[in-house]
Enzyme design. Structure first.
Site, PDB file in Angstrom:
ATOM      1  CB  CYS A 113      -1.009  -0.052   1.155  1.00 55.63           C
ATOM      2  SG  CYS A 113      -2.485   0.897   0.788  1.00 55.63           S
ATOM      3  CG  HIS A 222      -3.773  -3.351   3.306  1.00 52.74           C
ATOM      4  ND1 HIS A 222      -2.815  -2.857   4.154  1.00 52.74           N
ATOM      5  CD2 HIS A 222      -4.239  -2.300   2.588  1.00 52.74           C
ATOM      6  CE1 HIS A 222      -2.720  -1.559   3.989  1.00 52.74           C
ATOM      7  NE2 HIS A 222      -3.565  -1.185   3.040  1.00 52.74           N
ATOM      8  CD  GLU A 224      -1.603  -5.743   5.797  1.00 51.58           C
ATOM      9  OE1 GLU A 224      -1.326  -5.950   4.592  1.00 51.58           O
ATOM     10  OE2 GLU A 224      -2.331  -4.798   6.171  1.00 51.58           O
TER      11      GLU A 224
HETATM   12  N1  LIG Z   1      -2.226   6.752   2.561  1.00 55.93           N
HETATM   13  C1  LIG Z   1      -2.091   6.029   1.296  1.00 55.93           C
HETATM   14  C2  LIG Z   1      -1.857   4.539   1.571  1.00 55.93           C
HETATM   15  C3  LIG Z   1      -3.059   3.912   2.216  1.00 55.93           C
HETATM   16  C4  LIG Z   1      -2.738   2.799   3.197  1.00 55.93           C
HETATM   17  O1  LIG Z   1      -1.618   2.329   3.325  1.00 55.93           O
HETATM   18  N2  LIG Z   1      -3.788   2.407   3.950  1.00 55.93           N
HETATM   19  C5  LIG Z   1      -3.673   1.481   5.052  1.00 55.93           C
HETATM   20  C6  LIG Z   1      -3.567   2.252   6.354  1.00 55.93           C
HETATM   21  C7  LIG Z   1      -3.773   1.417   7.610  1.00 55.93           C
HETATM   22  C8  LIG Z   1      -3.036   0.077   7.564  1.00 55.93           C
HETATM   23  O2  LIG Z   1      -1.801   0.052   7.745  1.00 55.93           O
HETATM   24  O3  LIG Z   1      -3.688  -0.960   7.316  1.00 55.93           O
HETATM   25  C9  LIG Z   1      -3.331   6.220   0.425  1.00 55.93           C
HETATM   26  O4  LIG Z   1      -4.334   6.726   0.967  1.00 55.93           O
HETATM   27  O5  LIG Z   1      -3.291   5.844  -0.750  1.00 55.93           O
END
Ligand SMILES: N[C@@H](CCC(=O)NCCCC(=O)O)C(=O)O
Length: 257
Positions: A113, A222, A224
């Site tokens: 991400c 995600h 994970e």
């Molecule tokens: N801020 C960026 C990336 C979004 C992101 O990584 N979301 C997950 C946040 C919480 C987690 O770690 O699960 C965007 O908005 O594109």
């Protein structure tokens, strides 16, 4: 025979009350520990300090996590962020110089991400900052009012590029269901990166570093999240862990010379 590989996880720098903390989400650490069979080690985001080289000499892989914060636009020549956009300049200052060094060293790298977006920028790519405001693209954000299991639940399919690493990891399936929790995304792809998956609206959802000597993959979703319940996510972290074990064995052999 070396012990379990050490996988470095650069932290978010967050203000909690009056003090700054360096934080990593537990789900990422669990995925490294259980999914990859490695030992996760949080890396403070102190920027491109001389210690970074010293740190790199101790690790067998790097995981770049997601985060609510965003890469600062000046890092890729983008327009100023909309008011209220979250940033983490110290994380940028830590991960962006780290990424090419990790890849050049042949150290396994998995980016998720925000980490996917950092990797694209580190290789010269640019980002859409608010995909949902761009004609032709869907809204890739999660519903913050929904239960967390819904937020991280399946959101859309991604088309896997035939013959790609992810396509092989999926056992030849052409599509997999992924979650979607991002407002930013790849606008122009960085140099030397090969797309491995796209969303139905065309947004890049995964890429790899074309000539990387080792595992160098990035996904916008995600894996994970509850990875144990998802065969594809289990396979992804297992492959990442195996690459880290191979790197650890080679590093131990080199240290004995
Ligand atoms: N801020 C960026 C990336 C979004 C992101 O990584 N979301 C997950 C946040 C919480 C987690 O770690 O699960 C965007 O908005 O594109």
């Amino acid at each position: 025979m070396p012990g379990k590989p050490l996988i470095g996880v650069p932290a978010d720098r967050r203000l909690l009350g009056h003090h700054y903390f360096h934080c990593v989400g537990e789900k990422y650490l669990n995925a490294v520990a259980v999914g990859a069979g490695a030992i996760p080690v949080v890396i403070p985001s102190f920027g491109d300090s001389p210690n970074l080289e010293e740190l790199l000499s101790r690790f067998d892989g790097i995981l770049l996590t997601g985060s609510a914060s965003n890469v600062e636009p000046h890092r890729y020549g983008g327009p100023s962020s909309a008011p209220g956009t979250l940033h983490d300049p110290q994380r940028d200052a830590t991960t962006l110089p780290l990424i090419p060094r990790v890849v050049e060293a042949g150290m396994p790298l998995l980016a998720i991400c925000r980490g996917f977006q950092e990797m694209n920028v580190a290789f010269g790519g640019t980002l859409w900052q608010r995909i949902h405001e761009v004609d032709g693209f869907s809204d890739h954000r999660e519903d913050l009012e929904a239960p967390v299991d819904t937020q991280y639940g399946p959101a859309h399919e991604v088309e896997l590029v035939p013959g790609s690493f992810l396509h092989q990891l999926a056992g030849g399936q052409n599509q997999i269901q992924v979650n979607s929790l991002h407002s930013q995304g790849v606008q122009t792809l960085g140099r030397g990166l090969d797309i491995e998956a796209r969303a139905p609206d065309g947004i890049v959802e995964a890429f790899r570093v074309r000539n990387a000597p080792s595992f160098a993959h990035a996904v916008q979703w995600h894996p994970e999240w509850k990875f144990q319940d998802n065969p594809f996510s289990r396979a992804l972290f297992a492959a990442f862990g195996e690459s880290a074990r191979q790197y650890a064995t080679a590093r131990a052999r080199k240290d004995r010379l």
